[in-house]
Design an enzyme around this catalytic site. Structure first.
Site, short mmCIF file in Angstrom:
data_model
loop_
_atom_site.label_atom_id
_atom_site.label_comp_id
_atom_site.label_asym_id
_atom_site.label_seq_id
_atom_site.Cartn_x
_atom_site.Cartn_y
_atom_site.Cartn_z
N ARG A 54 16.03 25.84 63.74
CA ARG A 54 16.80 26.33 62.58
C ARG A 54 16.42 25.61 61.29
O ARG A 54 16.49 26.19 60.21
CB ARG A 54 18.29 26.15 62.85
CG ARG A 54 18.74 26.95 64.06
CD ARG A 54 19.88 27.82 63.71
NE ARG A 54 20.30 28.64 64.82
CZ ARG A 54 21.56 28.88 65.10
NH1 ARG A 54 22.51 28.34 64.37
NH2 ARG A 54 21.88 29.65 66.10
N ASP A 156 34.02 33.64 55.11
CA ASP A 156 33.11 32.92 56.00
C ASP A 156 32.67 31.64 55.29
O ASP A 156 32.71 31.56 54.06
CB ASP A 156 31.88 33.79 56.34
CG ASP A 156 31.18 33.34 57.60
OD1 ASP A 156 31.44 33.91 58.67
OD2 ASP A 156 30.35 32.39 57.53
C1 LIG Z 1 29.36 34.69 65.51
S1 LIG Z 1 29.99 34.96 63.90
C2 LIG Z 1 31.35 36.05 64.27
C3 LIG Z 1 31.41 37.21 63.31
C4 LIG Z 1 32.49 38.26 63.62
N1 LIG Z 1 33.80 37.70 63.58
C5 LIG Z 1 32.24 38.91 64.96
O1 LIG Z 1 33.01 38.72 65.89
O2 LIG Z 1 31.26 39.64 65.08
C6 LIG Z 1 30.84 33.41 63.59
C7 LIG Z 1 30.99 33.12 62.10
O3 LIG Z 1 31.84 31.98 61.94
C8 LIG Z 1 31.43 31.30 60.78
N2 LIG Z 1 31.96 29.92 60.78
C9 LIG Z 1 31.57 28.88 61.54
N3 LIG Z 1 32.26 27.78 61.22
C10 LIG Z 1 33.13 28.14 60.24
C11 LIG Z 1 34.13 27.44 59.50
N4 LIG Z 1 34.39 26.16 59.70
N5 LIG Z 1 34.84 28.13 58.57
C12 LIG Z 1 34.59 29.46 58.35
N6 LIG Z 1 33.66 30.16 59.01
C13 LIG Z 1 32.93 29.51 59.95
C14 LIG Z 1 29.90 31.37 60.85
O4 LIG Z 1 29.31 31.18 59.58
C15 LIG Z 1 29.68 32.77 61.44
O5 LIG Z 1 29.35 33.71 60.43
#
Ligand SMILES: C[S@@+](CC[C@H](N)C(=O)[O-])C[C@H]1O[C@@H](n2cnc3c(N)ncnc32)[C@H](O)[C@@H]1O
Length: 285
Positions: A54, A156
């Protein structure tokens, strides 16, 4: 037999253009602590290969030879590398109508419980690039028509994902789960330079707002919501972080409001102000 000239050419081609530096145990530990402290993400042990794949492009970008040099840059408080590294270390996988049962359930719950004269507010709290929020927007527009008022807020931690979400423009892959009538009604098919893309209809984009929010930090003023989707993010957190985040976001739920989590996630055994009403769906007590 190869001539001398050929051997020189072969040597040139087989020499790697950029030798990938390895992530030492110390560098890995520092990156692991960085993403845990800043985003709550628990990488666990032994993910050097993931981290290297990454972040390597950033070493190339800055023409650095080692992760130790990169860390000097990253840990400098004013560095733009801070947000870039968070963007790269988060997993942003998402697609339209992911875990489709939730969208049917949402519609059924609205049919049973929602008074049409009340504003309906929904938060997609880890929205990634926005497909979850726009899938919900399609369901809500279809359900409410011109009868009621609704709005969606998506957030996000990733700047890159929020920018993409705001655009509402997506490559036409992994769109099979969008119901055909919704595809016709709410998605514009790109042509010319946008061939192979779809644009979410303006009507839905106008009712879907996005902002950058880190859920591990104190929440900004976002108002109260009837429903919060917090799906496929809890798997990256340890129990302590999970509990803090759920407490924090449920404080933004209206009384009897609903929280949807991902199908492979669980809040079992945690003392929280919510109760399970359907698989992976909780109601504020
Ligand atoms: C796998 S995606 C899930 C997207 C959507 N909710 C779905 O189920 O398809 C997880 C997201 O969580 C976000 N994320 C991770 N840590 C976070 C934090 N501390 N605060 C806000 N968002 C966060 C990541 O940037 C990522 O875009």
């Amino acid at each position: 037999m190869l001539s001398e000239g050929w051997e020189i050419t072969l040597n040139k081609l087989t020499t790697p253009i950029f030798k990938q530096p390895e992530v030492s145990a110390n560098a890995y530990q520092t990156i692991r602590e960085f993403i845990y402290n800043e985003a709550g993400i628990d990488l666990g042990s032994g993910k050097q290969t993931l981290v290297s794949s990454r972040l390597n492009k950033r070493l190339r970008h800055h023409q650095l030879d080692s992760f130790d040099q990169y860390l000097e840059l990253l840990l400098n408080k004013n560095s733009i590398e801070y947000q870039v590294a968070i963007d790269l270390l988060t997993t942003n996988e998402t697609y339209f109508f992911r875990e489709a049962e939730h969208f049917n359930l949402l519609k059924n719950l609205l049919l049973q419980h929602h008074p049409m004269n009340k504003n309906f507010r929904l938060w997609s709290a880890a929205s990634s690039s926005g497909q979850e929020a726009y899938s919900i927007a399609m369901v809500l527009d279809d359900f409410f028509g011109s009868r009621g008022y609704w709005e969606i807020f998506g957030s996000d931690i990733s700047t890159r994902m929020i920018k993409k979400a705001k655009s509402g423009l997506y490559q036409c892959h992994r769109i099979d789960a969008i119901p055909k009538d919704f595809l016709r009604k709410y998605c514009l098919k790109g042509t010319g330079e946008f061939d192979g893309y779809l644009l979410v209809d303006k009507k839905l984009r106008e009712k879907t707002r996005f902002a950058e929010i880190n859920l591990t930090k104190p929440l900004p003023e976002v108002g109260e919501f009837d429903v919060i989707f917090l799906r496929n993010i809890l798997i990256y957190f340890d129990n302590k972080t999970k509990k803090n985040i759920i407490r924090s976001i449920t404080s933004k739920l209206r009384s009897k409001g609903l929280l949807f989590i991902g199908h492979s996630e669980s809040l079992k055994g945690m003392d929280l102000p919510i109760e399970l009403i359907a698989p992976t769906v909780y109601q504020k007590k």
